[in-house]
Write a protein that holds these residues in place. Structure first.
Motif, PDB file in Angstrom:
ATOM      1  N   LYS A  43       0.819  -1.215   0.000  1.00  0.00           N
ATOM      2  CA  LYS A  43       0.000   0.000   0.000  1.00  0.00           C
ATOM      3  C   LYS A  43       0.858   1.273   0.000  1.00  0.00           C
ATOM      4  O   LYS A  43       0.509   2.265  -0.642  1.00  0.00           O
ATOM      5  CB  LYS A  43      -0.948  -0.018   1.193  1.00  0.00           C
ATOM      6  N   ASP A  44       1.999   1.252   0.709  1.00  0.00           N
ATOM      7  CA  ASP A  44       2.871   2.433   0.710  1.00  0.00           C
ATOM      8  C   ASP A  44       3.437   2.692  -0.688  1.00  0.00           C
ATOM      9  O   ASP A  44       3.534   3.848  -1.139  1.00  0.00           O
ATOM     10  CB  ASP A  44       4.017   2.252   1.699  1.00  0.00           C
ATOM     11  N   LYS A  93      -6.105  16.102   1.514  1.00  0.00           N
ATOM     12  CA  LYS A  93      -5.748  16.800   0.278  1.00  0.00           C
ATOM     13  C   LYS A  93      -5.211  15.822  -0.762  1.00  0.00           C
ATOM     14  O   LYS A  93      -5.529  15.909  -1.950  1.00  0.00           O
ATOM     15  CB  LYS A  93      -4.701  17.872   0.584  1.00  0.00           C
ATOM     16  N   PHE A  94      -4.419  14.851  -0.314  1.00  0.00           N
ATOM     17  CA  PHE A  94      -3.886  13.818  -1.204  1.00  0.00           C
ATOM     18  C   PHE A  94      -5.010  12.986  -1.808  1.00  0.00           C
ATOM     19  O   PHE A  94      -5.022  12.697  -3.017  1.00  0.00           O
ATOM     20  CB  PHE A  94      -2.906  12.930  -0.428  1.00  0.00           C
ATOM     21  N   ILE A  95      -5.989  12.589  -0.984  1.00  0.00           N
ATOM     22  CA  ILE A  95      -7.109  11.777  -1.473  1.00  0.00           C
ATOM     23  C   ILE A  95      -7.933  12.565  -2.484  1.00  0.00           C
ATOM     24  O   ILE A  95      -8.316  12.042  -3.547  1.00  0.00           O
ATOM     25  CB  ILE A  95      -7.990  11.316  -0.296  1.00  0.00           C
ATOM     26  N   LYS A  96      -8.219  13.830  -2.184  1.00  0.00           N
ATOM     27  CA  LYS A  96      -9.002  14.655  -3.103  1.00  0.00           C
ATOM     28  C   LYS A  96      -8.280  14.819  -4.445  1.00  0.00           C
ATOM     29  O   LYS A  96      -8.908  14.732  -5.507  1.00  0.00           O
ATOM     30  CB  LYS A  96      -9.255  16.027  -2.487  1.00  0.00           C
ATOM     31  N   CYS A  97      -6.965  15.050  -4.403  1.00  0.00           N
ATOM     32  CA  CYS A  97      -6.198  15.208  -5.638  1.00  0.00           C
ATOM     33  C   CYS A  97      -6.166  13.908  -6.432  1.00  0.00           C
ATOM     34  O   CYS A  97      -6.257  13.917  -7.670  1.00  0.00           O
ATOM     35  CB  CYS A  97      -4.780  15.670  -5.338  1.00  0.00           C
ATOM     36  N   LYS A 113     -10.928   3.596  -0.671  1.00  0.00           N
ATOM     37  CA  LYS A 113     -10.678   2.152  -0.647  1.00  0.00           C
ATOM     38  C   LYS A 113      -9.579   1.762  -1.637  1.00  0.00           C
ATOM     39  O   LYS A 113      -8.814   0.817  -1.385  1.00  0.00           O
ATOM     40  CB  LYS A 113     -11.966   1.415  -0.963  1.00  0.00           C
ATOM     41  N   ASP A 114      -9.495   2.490  -2.747  1.00  0.00           N
ATOM     42  CA  ASP A 114      -8.480   2.163  -3.759  1.00  0.00           C
ATOM     43  C   ASP A 114      -7.076   2.501  -3.271  1.00  0.00           C
ATOM     44  O   ASP A 114      -6.095   2.033  -3.845  1.00  0.00           O
ATOM     45  CB  ASP A 114      -8.772   2.928  -5.053  1.00  0.00           C
ATOM     46  N   LEU A 115      -6.974   3.296  -2.207  1.00  0.00           N
ATOM     47  CA  LEU A 115      -5.669   3.613  -1.635  1.00  0.00           C
ATOM     48  C   LEU A 115      -5.341   2.751  -0.429  1.00  0.00           C
ATOM     49  O   LEU A 115      -4.192   2.384  -0.210  1.00  0.00           O
ATOM     50  CB  LEU A 115      -5.628   5.095  -1.230  1.00  0.00           C
ATOM     51  N   ARG A 122      -8.471  -3.363 -10.302  1.00  0.00           N
ATOM     52  CA  ARG A 122      -8.801  -1.947 -10.330  1.00  0.00           C
ATOM     53  C   ARG A 122      -7.538  -1.088 -10.554  1.00  0.00           C
ATOM     54  O   ARG A 122      -7.569  -0.096 -11.275  1.00  0.00           O
ATOM     55  CB  ARG A 122      -9.504  -1.529  -9.040  1.00  0.00           C
ATOM     56  N   LEU A 123      -6.431  -1.486  -9.951  1.00  0.00           N
ATOM     57  CA  LEU A 123      -5.192  -0.728 -10.112  1.00  0.00           C
ATOM     58  C   LEU A 123      -4.734  -0.761 -11.569  1.00  0.00           C
ATOM     59  O   LEU A 123      -4.293   0.255 -12.108  1.00  0.00           O
ATOM     60  CB  LEU A 123      -4.101  -1.298  -9.209  1.00  0.00           C
TER      61      LEU A 123
END
Length: 259
Positions: A43-44, A93-97, A113-115, A122-123
């Motif tokens: 995930k990182d 802010k990261f998620i919104k971008c 969820k995708d992060l 999906r990726l």
């Protein structure tokens, strides 16, 4: 290439994993095959992938994403223990971008969820869409660059033509002034020539008059010469006759008486 319909629905090719890895490497974003096949275990790494995509696609750096904007700062400062919410503001802010980037790529169902729980299927779709957008952007940048270069060249050519035209206009104006000066000089010469011609005509008339008078004087002189010659002959004859008569004159009266 990305297709756009009237309802803002995008279609893009679903790339193979090998092509995704090559394209991501070309973009300078690090991802390996294991991370692509098992994203939930990395995930990182997937987070760094999206950070790279945001920077490439939106021009926003990691530092920018981690820095709350003025409104967010004011909101955080209004909360109890604001220091505890600084990181969460950056994460939000990261998620919104990320969602905004995916939406611009044609992925409208991207979410948190995708992060936090990404899947390989999906990726793969998300990265295919992102790569398609980057290619589209690169093509547009290349076209823009080419058009910009052509525009700059045309502007430079236009400026050169304008400078040449200005120089020609200046030369034309200088030539007009020179021509006017030369024409004035020609007119002055023509006027002088007319004056000289008039003077010559007067002199010619005077010479003709002098010739005529000279001819008359010559005729008179010749007549006088003839008269003088006639008178001279008459005088000579008279003198001759005088000499003859003189021989017959008695100079002594006594001689006359004797005779």
């Amino acid at each position: 290439m990305m297709d756009v319909t009237h309802n803002q629905t995008y279609s893009f090719p679903l790339l193979k994993n090998a092509e995704i890895l090559t394209s991501m490497s070309d973009l300078g974003i690090s991802i390996c095959e294991n991370e692509l096949l098992e994203p939930h275990r990395h995930k990182d790494a997937i987070r760094h992938v999206f950070l790279g995509l945001i920077e490439s696609g939106m021009g926003l750096t990691k530092q920018h994403l981690a820095t709350p904007n003025d409104d967010a700062k004011k909101f955080i400062e209004s909360l109890p223990f604001p220091d505890l919410h600084v990181d969460s503001a950056g994460e939000l802010k990261f998620i919104k971008c990320s969602m905004k980037l995916m939406k611009s790529c044609g992925i409208h169902d991207f979410g948190i969820k995708d992060l936090h729980a990404p899947t390989a299927k999906r990726l793969r779709r998300q990265l295919s869409a992102a790569i398609n957008l980057m290619r589209y952007k690169e093509d547009k940048i290349n076209v823009y660059t080419m058009l910009h270069e052509e525009r700059e060249k045309l502007i430079a050519d236009l400026q050169q033509v304008q400078e040449e035209n200005e120089m020609l206009n200046q030369q034309f104006e200088e030539t007009k002034v020179e021509s006017a000066n030369e024409w004035n000089a020609i007119e002055e010469v023509e006027n002088e020539c007319e004056e000289i011609e008039s003077e010559i005509a007067v002199q010619n008339k005077l010479q003709a008059s002098i010739r005529q008078e000279s001819g008359l004087l010559k005729k008179k002189a010749n007549d006088l010469k003839d008269k003088i010659a006639t008178i001279s002959l008459a005088i000579q004859d008279a003198e001759s006759e005088e000499r003859k008569l003189a021989t017959g004159i008695v100079k002594s009266p006594q001689r006359i008486k004797t005779d």
